[in-house]
Design a protein around this motif. Structure first.
Motif, PDB file in Angstrom:
ATOM      1  N   VAL A   1       0.791  -1.068   0.034  1.00 12.41           N
ATOM      2  CA  VAL A   1      -0.263   0.368  -0.336  1.00 12.41           C
ATOM      3  C   VAL A   1       0.744   1.305   0.026  1.00 12.41           C
ATOM      4  O   VAL A   1       0.587   2.138  -0.808  1.00 12.41           O
ATOM      5  CB  VAL A   1      -1.116  -0.179   1.131  1.00 12.41           C
TER       6      VAL A   1
ATOM      7  N   PHE B   1       1.883   2.950  -3.389  1.00 12.73           N
ATOM      8  CA  PHE B   1       0.944   3.804  -4.639  1.00 12.73           C
ATOM      9  C   PHE B   1       0.972   5.506  -3.287  1.00 12.73           C
ATOM     10  O   PHE B   1       1.069   5.518  -2.120  1.00 12.73           O
ATOM     11  CB  PHE B   1      -0.516   3.375  -3.883  1.00 12.73           C
TER      12      PHE B   1
ATOM     13  N   ALA C   1      -0.791   7.599  -0.969  1.00 11.70           N
ATOM     14  CA  ALA C   1      -1.894   6.030  -0.223  1.00 11.70           C
ATOM     15  C   ALA C   1      -1.077   5.540   1.359  1.00 11.70           C
ATOM     16  O   ALA C   1      -0.415   5.802   1.444  1.00 11.70           O
ATOM     17  CB  ALA C   1      -1.738   4.524  -0.938  1.00 11.70           C
TER      18      ALA C   1
ATOM     19  N   LEU D   1      -7.121   0.994   4.794  1.00 17.87           N
ATOM     20  CA  LEU D   1      -6.706   1.150   3.214  1.00 17.87           C
ATOM     21  C   LEU D   1      -6.758   2.380   2.611  1.00 17.87           C
ATOM     22  O   LEU D   1      -7.902   1.942   2.344  1.00 17.87           O
ATOM     23  CB  LEU D   1      -6.647   0.290   2.177  1.00 17.87           C
ATOM     24  N   GLU D   2      -6.485   3.727   2.770  1.00 13.97           N
ATOM     25  CA  GLU D   2      -6.703   4.627   2.229  1.00 13.97           C
ATOM     26  C   GLU D   2      -5.866   5.769   1.302  1.00 13.97           C
ATOM     27  O   GLU D   2      -4.535   5.520   0.945  1.00 13.97           O
ATOM     28  CB  GLU D   2      -6.947   5.230   3.210  1.00 13.97           C
ATOM     29  N   ALA D   3      -6.258   6.418   0.335  1.00 13.62           N
ATOM     30  CA  ALA D   3      -6.084   7.000  -0.232  1.00 13.62           C
ATOM     31  C   ALA D   3      -6.316   8.087  -0.699  1.00 13.62           C
ATOM     32  O   ALA D   3      -7.866   8.246  -0.937  1.00 13.62           O
ATOM     33  CB  ALA D   3      -5.599   6.464  -1.503  1.00 13.62           C
TER      34      ALA D   3
ATOM     35  N   PHE E   1      -9.747   2.293   0.408  1.00 12.41           N
ATOM     36  CA  PHE E   1     -10.411   1.122  -1.160  1.00 12.41           C
ATOM     37  C   PHE E   1     -10.154  -0.566   0.147  1.00 12.41           C
ATOM     38  O   PHE E   1     -10.332  -1.010  -0.951  1.00 12.41           O
ATOM     39  CB  PHE E   1      -9.256   1.243  -2.170  1.00 12.41           C
TER      40      PHE E   1
ATOM     41  N   CYS F   1     -10.990  -5.466  -0.209  1.00 15.09           N
ATOM     42  CA  CYS F   1     -10.929  -4.335  -0.493  1.00 15.09           C
ATOM     43  C   CYS F   1     -12.018  -4.211  -1.676  1.00 15.09           C
ATOM     44  O   CYS F   1     -12.911  -5.292  -2.500  1.00 15.09           O
ATOM     45  CB  CYS F   1      -8.954  -4.361  -1.270  1.00 15.09           C
TER      46      CYS F   1
ATOM     47  N   TYR G   1      -7.116   0.259  -5.299  1.00 17.75           N
ATOM     48  CA  TYR G   1      -6.375   1.847  -5.019  1.00 17.75           C
ATOM     49  C   TYR G   1      -6.714   2.933  -6.490  1.00 17.75           C
ATOM     50  O   TYR G   1      -7.564   3.974  -6.295  1.00 17.75           O
ATOM     51  CB  TYR G   1      -4.685   1.479  -4.872  1.00 17.75           C
TER      52      TYR G   1
ATOM     53  N   CYS H   1      -8.966   6.376  -6.701  1.00 15.08           N
ATOM     54  CA  CYS H   1      -7.687   7.515  -7.831  1.00 15.08           C
ATOM     55  C   CYS H   1      -7.595   6.850  -8.824  1.00 15.08           C
ATOM     56  O   CYS H   1      -6.564   7.051  -9.324  1.00 15.08           O
ATOM     57  CB  CYS H   1      -6.547   6.880  -6.460  1.00 15.08           C
TER      58      CYS H   1
ATOM     59  N   LEU I   1      -0.542   5.438 -11.708  1.00 16.14           N
ATOM     60  CA  LEU I   1      -0.326   4.588 -10.966  1.00 16.14           C
ATOM     61  C   LEU I   1       1.146   3.913 -10.863  1.00 16.14           C
ATOM     62  O   LEU I   1       1.207   3.220 -11.741  1.00 16.14           O
ATOM     63  CB  LEU I   1      -1.438   3.118 -11.302  1.00 16.14           C
TER      64      LEU I   1
END
Length: 136
Positions: free
Chosen positions: A21, A24, A27, A38-40, A45, A62, A114, A118, A123
């Motif tokens: 993670v 990314f 993230a 688990l975030e962005a 996500f 996820c 992810y 986003c 990526l």
């Protein structure tokens, strides 16, 4: 003195998920009790869950496109599952406490999740731990 690198084979599932993670852009894997959020960009996500509701398992839940979790379960039901509640929306469940987890595939699934929150971000995967082939 040289910094000692961790052997990817000895990383815990939690450490592996954090490394994936964090590779990314923007993230994060934020601790919430025994779990990881688990975030962005403040958009979640996925979750890494340890002993969720006392089930004694280590898992990831996820985002995924609709039908993807069923494809993965058909391919390998020992590792993948359709999560309760959000499985019908496309979420993917991955058991991390079983033999045969393909960490490259886990990284791809998390990258896809992810990308769902986003889509405009380039990526990149800077630090995803890769398995090395065993010498013959």
């Amino acid at each position: 003195m040289a910094k000692q690198q961790r052997n990817p084979q000895r990383l815990t599932p939690r450490d592996r998920v954090i490394a994936i993670v964090q590779s990314f852009d923007g993230a994060s894997a934020t601790p919430v009790l025994t779990h990881l959020k688990l975030e962005a960009r403040k958009k979640r996500f996925g979750w890494y869950m340890d002993d969720h509701h006392g089930n004694g398992r280590i898992e990831i839940n996820c985002k995924g496109r609709k039908g993807r979790s069923q494809e993965l379960v058909a391919k390998n039901p020992a590792v993948y599952f359709v999560p309760s509640y959000h499985g019908k929306l496309g979420n993917i469940g991955i058991w991390l406490d079983v033999p045969g987890v393909d960490w490259d595939e886990v990284a791809e699934i998390l990258l896809d999740a992810y990308g769902m929150v986003c889509p405009d971000v380039v990526l990149t995967r800077k630090r995803i731990p890769k398995r090395k082939a065993a010498p013959r």
